[in-house]
Design a protein around this motif. Structure first.
Motif, PDB file in Angstrom:
ATOM      1  N   LYS A 225      -5.493   4.277   5.100  1.00 54.69           N
ATOM      2  CA  LYS A 225      -4.460   4.893   4.274  1.00 54.69           C
ATOM      3  C   LYS A 225      -3.799   3.875   3.344  1.00 54.69           C
ATOM      4  O   LYS A 225      -3.736   2.681   3.627  1.00 54.69           O
ATOM      5  CB  LYS A 225      -3.384   5.523   5.164  1.00 54.69           C
ATOM      6  CG  LYS A 225      -3.919   6.510   6.194  1.00 54.69           C
ATOM      7  CD  LYS A 225      -4.635   7.674   5.559  1.00 54.69           C
ATOM      8  CE  LYS A 225      -5.059   8.683   6.634  1.00 54.69           C
ATOM      9  NZ  LYS A 225      -5.867   9.773   6.065  1.00 54.69           N
ATOM     10  N   LEU A 226      -3.281   4.391   2.242  1.00 58.69           N
ATOM     11  CA  LEU A 226      -2.504   3.553   1.330  1.00 58.69           C
ATOM     12  C   LEU A 226      -1.308   2.926   2.038  1.00 58.69           C
ATOM     13  O   LEU A 226      -0.822   1.875   1.629  1.00 58.69           O
ATOM     14  CB  LEU A 226      -1.999   4.404   0.159  1.00 58.69           C
ATOM     15  CG  LEU A 226      -3.019   4.892  -0.859  1.00 58.69           C
ATOM     16  CD1 LEU A 226      -2.379   5.887  -1.797  1.00 58.69           C
ATOM     17  CD2 LEU A 226      -3.596   3.729  -1.628  1.00 58.69           C
ATOM     18  N   LEU A 227      -0.878   3.557   3.091  1.00 60.88           N
ATOM     19  CA  LEU A 227       0.266   3.062   3.846  1.00 60.88           C
ATOM     20  C   LEU A 227       0.053   1.640   4.352  1.00 60.88           C
ATOM     21  O   LEU A 227       1.014   0.895   4.568  1.00 60.88           O
ATOM     22  CB  LEU A 227       0.524   4.002   5.028  1.00 60.88           C
ATOM     23  CG  LEU A 227       1.885   3.925   5.723  1.00 60.88           C
ATOM     24  CD1 LEU A 227       3.012   4.202   4.753  1.00 60.88           C
ATOM     25  CD2 LEU A 227       1.918   4.915   6.885  1.00 60.88           C
TER      26      LEU A 227
ATOM     27  N   PRO B 199       6.231  10.102  -2.269  1.00 59.21           N
ATOM     28  CA  PRO B 199       5.375   8.915  -2.232  1.00 59.21           C
ATOM     29  C   PRO B 199       4.972   8.497  -0.821  1.00 59.21           C
ATOM     30  O   PRO B 199       3.874   7.960  -0.619  1.00 59.21           O
ATOM     31  CB  PRO B 199       6.230   7.841  -2.911  1.00 59.21           C
ATOM     32  CG  PRO B 199       7.656   8.310  -2.749  1.00 59.21           C
ATOM     33  CD  PRO B 199       7.569   9.799  -2.836  1.00 59.21           C
ATOM     34  N   TRP B 200       5.828   8.748   0.169  1.00 60.32           N
ATOM     35  CA  TRP B 200       5.509   8.280   1.526  1.00 60.32           C
ATOM     36  C   TRP B 200       4.584   9.238   2.256  1.00 60.32           C
ATOM     37  O   TRP B 200       3.711   8.812   3.028  1.00 60.32           O
ATOM     38  CB  TRP B 200       6.798   8.012   2.298  1.00 60.32           C
ATOM     39  CG  TRP B 200       7.508   6.859   1.672  1.00 60.32           C
ATOM     40  CD1 TRP B 200       8.635   6.895   0.920  1.00 60.32           C
ATOM     41  CD2 TRP B 200       7.062   5.502   1.663  1.00 60.32           C
ATOM     42  NE1 TRP B 200       8.937   5.645   0.451  1.00 60.32           N
ATOM     43  CE2 TRP B 200       7.996   4.762   0.898  1.00 60.32           C
ATOM     44  CE3 TRP B 200       5.984   4.826   2.239  1.00 60.32           C
ATOM     45  CZ2 TRP B 200       7.868   3.392   0.687  1.00 60.32           C
ATOM     46  CZ3 TRP B 200       5.851   3.464   2.030  1.00 60.32           C
ATOM     47  CH2 TRP B 200       6.796   2.757   1.261  1.00 60.32           C
TER      48      TRP B 200
ATOM     49  N   ARG C 109      -7.219   4.397   0.634  1.00 59.39           N
ATOM     50  CA  ARG C 109      -7.566   3.387  -0.365  1.00 59.39           C
ATOM     51  C   ARG C 109      -9.068   3.454  -0.653  1.00 59.39           C
ATOM     52  O   ARG C 109      -9.837   3.995   0.146  1.00 59.39           O
ATOM     53  CB  ARG C 109      -7.212   1.991   0.145  1.00 59.39           C
ATOM     54  CG  ARG C 109      -5.748   1.788   0.460  1.00 59.39           C
ATOM     55  CD  ARG C 109      -5.510   0.425   1.060  1.00 59.39           C
ATOM     56  NE  ARG C 109      -6.118   0.282   2.386  1.00 59.39           N
ATOM     57  CZ  ARG C 109      -6.109  -0.830   3.099  1.00 59.39           C
ATOM     58  NH1 ARG C 109      -5.533  -1.921   2.616  1.00 59.39           N
ATOM     59  NH2 ARG C 109      -6.665  -0.873   4.295  1.00 59.39           N
TER      60      ARG C 109
ATOM     61  N   LEU D 117       1.423   3.458  -6.111  1.00 57.37           N
ATOM     62  CA  LEU D 117       1.423   4.907  -5.993  1.00 57.37           C
ATOM     63  C   LEU D 117       2.790   5.484  -6.332  1.00 57.37           C
ATOM     64  O   LEU D 117       2.898   6.459  -7.087  1.00 57.37           O
ATOM     65  CB  LEU D 117       1.026   5.303  -4.570  1.00 57.37           C
ATOM     66  CG  LEU D 117       1.117   6.789  -4.238  1.00 57.37           C
ATOM     67  CD1 LEU D 117       0.098   7.581  -5.046  1.00 57.37           C
ATOM     68  CD2 LEU D 117       0.914   7.027  -2.747  1.00 57.37           C
TER      69      LEU D 117
ATOM     70  N   HIS E 286       0.858  -2.844   1.002  1.00 55.43           N
ATOM     71  CA  HIS E 286       2.161  -2.862   0.334  1.00 55.43           C
ATOM     72  C   HIS E 286       2.006  -2.648  -1.173  1.00 55.43           C
ATOM     73  O   HIS E 286       2.730  -1.847  -1.779  1.00 55.43           O
ATOM     74  CB  HIS E 286       2.873  -4.189   0.601  1.00 55.43           C
ATOM     75  CG  HIS E 286       4.144  -4.358  -0.169  1.00 55.43           C
ATOM     76  ND1 HIS E 286       5.340  -3.794   0.237  1.00 55.43           N
ATOM     77  CD2 HIS E 286       4.402  -5.008  -1.336  1.00 55.43           C
ATOM     78  CE1 HIS E 286       6.280  -4.092  -0.650  1.00 55.43           C
ATOM     79  NE2 HIS E 286       5.746  -4.835  -1.603  1.00 55.43           N
TER      80      HIS E 286
ATOM     81  N   ARG F 268       0.895   1.059  -2.045  1.00 60.84           N
ATOM     82  CA  ARG F 268       1.928   2.088  -1.918  1.00 60.84           C
ATOM     83  C   ARG F 268       2.993   1.920  -2.997  1.00 60.84           C
ATOM     84  O   ARG F 268       3.579   2.907  -3.461  1.00 60.84           O
ATOM     85  CB  ARG F 268       2.529   2.087  -0.518  1.00 60.84           C
ATOM     86  CG  ARG F 268       3.192   0.831  -0.051  1.00 60.84           C
ATOM     87  CD  ARG F 268       3.278   0.778   1.476  1.00 60.84           C
ATOM     88  NE  ARG F 268       4.157  -0.279   1.947  1.00 60.84           N
ATOM     89  CZ  ARG F 268       3.976  -0.922   3.105  1.00 60.84           C
ATOM     90  NH1 ARG F 268       2.947  -0.621   3.875  1.00 60.84           N
ATOM     91  NH2 ARG F 268       4.843  -1.847   3.473  1.00 60.84           N
ATOM     92  N   ARG F 269       3.213   0.693  -3.449  1.00 58.79           N
ATOM     93  CA  ARG F 269       4.141   0.466  -4.559  1.00 58.79           C
ATOM     94  C   ARG F 269       3.568   1.060  -5.861  1.00 58.79           C
ATOM     95  O   ARG F 269       4.277   1.750  -6.600  1.00 58.79           O
ATOM     96  CB  ARG F 269       4.369  -1.042  -4.719  1.00 58.79           C
ATOM     97  CG  ARG F 269       5.383  -1.421  -5.793  1.00 58.79           C
ATOM     98  CD  ARG F 269       5.486  -2.939  -5.914  1.00 58.79           C
ATOM     99  NE  ARG F 269       6.486  -3.335  -6.875  1.00 58.79           N
ATOM    100  CZ  ARG F 269       7.768  -3.537  -6.593  1.00 58.79           C
ATOM    101  NH1 ARG F 269       8.202  -3.385  -5.355  1.00 58.79           N
ATOM    102  NH2 ARG F 269       8.618  -3.902  -7.527  1.00 58.79           N
TER     103      ARG F 269
ATOM    104  N   ALA G 218       1.278   8.387   0.694  1.00 58.62           N
ATOM    105  CA  ALA G 218       0.747   7.125   1.214  1.00 58.62           C
ATOM    106  C   ALA G 218       0.198   7.280   2.624  1.00 58.62           C
ATOM    107  O   ALA G 218      -0.723   6.564   3.029  1.00 58.62           O
ATOM    108  CB  ALA G 218       1.836   6.055   1.189  1.00 58.62           C
TER     109      ALA G 218
END
Length: 332
Positions: free
Chosen positions: A125-127, A111-112, A120, A136, A130, A133-134, A115
């Motif tokens: 980045k999805l990073l 997942p990391w 998005r 995902l 919050h 990333r949850r 992310a």
């Protein structure tokens, strides 16, 4: 018994290369696995392959890489291609390994790392988000459980399914060194409790589906204690990059009955390939260094390349697979 396996990727550009890689791992390795041939295009790479599994999120391929679309139920052509390609590969596994009764390994991107790589819908980045990333991590956990069920259906005789969660970007996520889209900034550090929680959802889904959760991180400063705390029952590392703390964590894992996959061969063609004796001696030195009983360690060790072999020549791929097999047999 010490096993021999691979990290995942192989060189090649088409389906014939995948079929050849599959024949090689099924014929030579004690722990065969689903090969990855990223040279077939982005849908066959580690990010695209995993996004193809995640049916709860839709993504498309942009010039900068993979991006979530913000829609549901309408995956774009590249994500559909990733799903189709993975399905074809699993069909080949089902055909070639119909009578397989030993362990088998599959790989997914964690997942990391996802992310840190996937954007998005509105950019970056999805990073950076919050909630994103949850979402995902939770979608990946559901997808992995379904994937294990599919693999088990295709390989009903396999007595042990291993899911290797690849997290090469995790040290950068923890260090706050993942670049933003502009390249001028860095994403904020994600703190260990959140990292552990999200990874734990995925590893827990693997365990809940009846498979064995491993995490592979071939980067320096791999957070091995965090990975164990999140629920990894197997740790796969590049032996040459381990620091003192890493050696201790791996020794603790083996003493606890967990698995350690040591990356003992280079992933690119070496100037001078090591011999079986060199590899075996290196492993023995490591066992002595951490103070383990050789017999106990041999039962929990797996030998592999340090990382994927996508950049290697076909000759080194075959040589490394044979070398891992013979070294593991000697250690056993």
């Amino acid at each position: 018994m010490t096993l021999a396996t691979g990290v995942g990727s192989f060189p090649g550009t088409d389906q014939r290369d995948f079929d050849e890689a599959l024949r090689l791992v099924l014929g030579e390795l004690d722990l065969p696995f689903l090969p990855e041939v990223p040279g077939r295009g982005a849908p066959a790479g580690m990010i695209g392959r995993t996004l193809g599994l995640v049916t709860e999120l839709d993504a498309d391929l942009q010039p900068a890489g993979w991006r979530l679309t913000g829609t549901s139920g309408a995956p774009a052509v590249d994500q559909r291609r990733a799903r189709s390609l993975l399905g074809q590969d699993l069909d080949s596994v089902e055909e070639q390994a119909s009578d397989h009764t030993g362990p088998f390994k599959v790989q997914v991107t964690g997942p990391w790392t996802l992310a840190a790589a996937v954007e998005r819908p509105r950019g970056d980045k999805l990073l950076a988000d919050h909630g994103a990333r949850r979402d995902l991590a939770q979608a990946l956990a559901a997808a992995v459980a379904d994937h294990v069920a599919d693999v088990r259906r295709r390989l009903p005789g396999s007595d042990r399914i291993v899911v290797q969660v690849d997290e090469p970007a995790l040290p950068a996520v923890l260090a706050g060194s993942v670049p933003t889209a502009s390249g001028f900034g860095r994403h904020r550090t994600v703190h260990p409790p959140e990292v552990s929680e999200a990874l734990g959802w995925v590893l827990g889904a693997v365990r809940g589906a009846g498979a064995e959760p491993w995490v592979h991180c071939c980067a320096a400063d791999a957070p091995l204690a965090l990975l164990r705390g999140a629920g990894a029952s197997g740790l796969a590392v590049d032996l040459s990059l381990l620091g003192a703390d890493g050696h201790d964590v791996l020794a603790e894992a083996i003493e606890a009955g967990e698995t350690v996959a040591l990356g003992v061969l280079p992933s690119d063609d070496p100037a001078e390939p090591p011999t079986e004796k060199v590899v075996v001696n290196e492993v023995h030195r490591w066992i002595d260094l951490v103070g383990l009983d050789p017999g106990q360690a041999a039962e929990r060790l797996v030998l592999s390349p340090a990382c994927g072999l996508a950049g290697a020549s076909s000759a080194w791929v075959r040589q490394s697979v044979a070398l891992l097999h013979s070294a593991a047999a000697s250690l056993s």
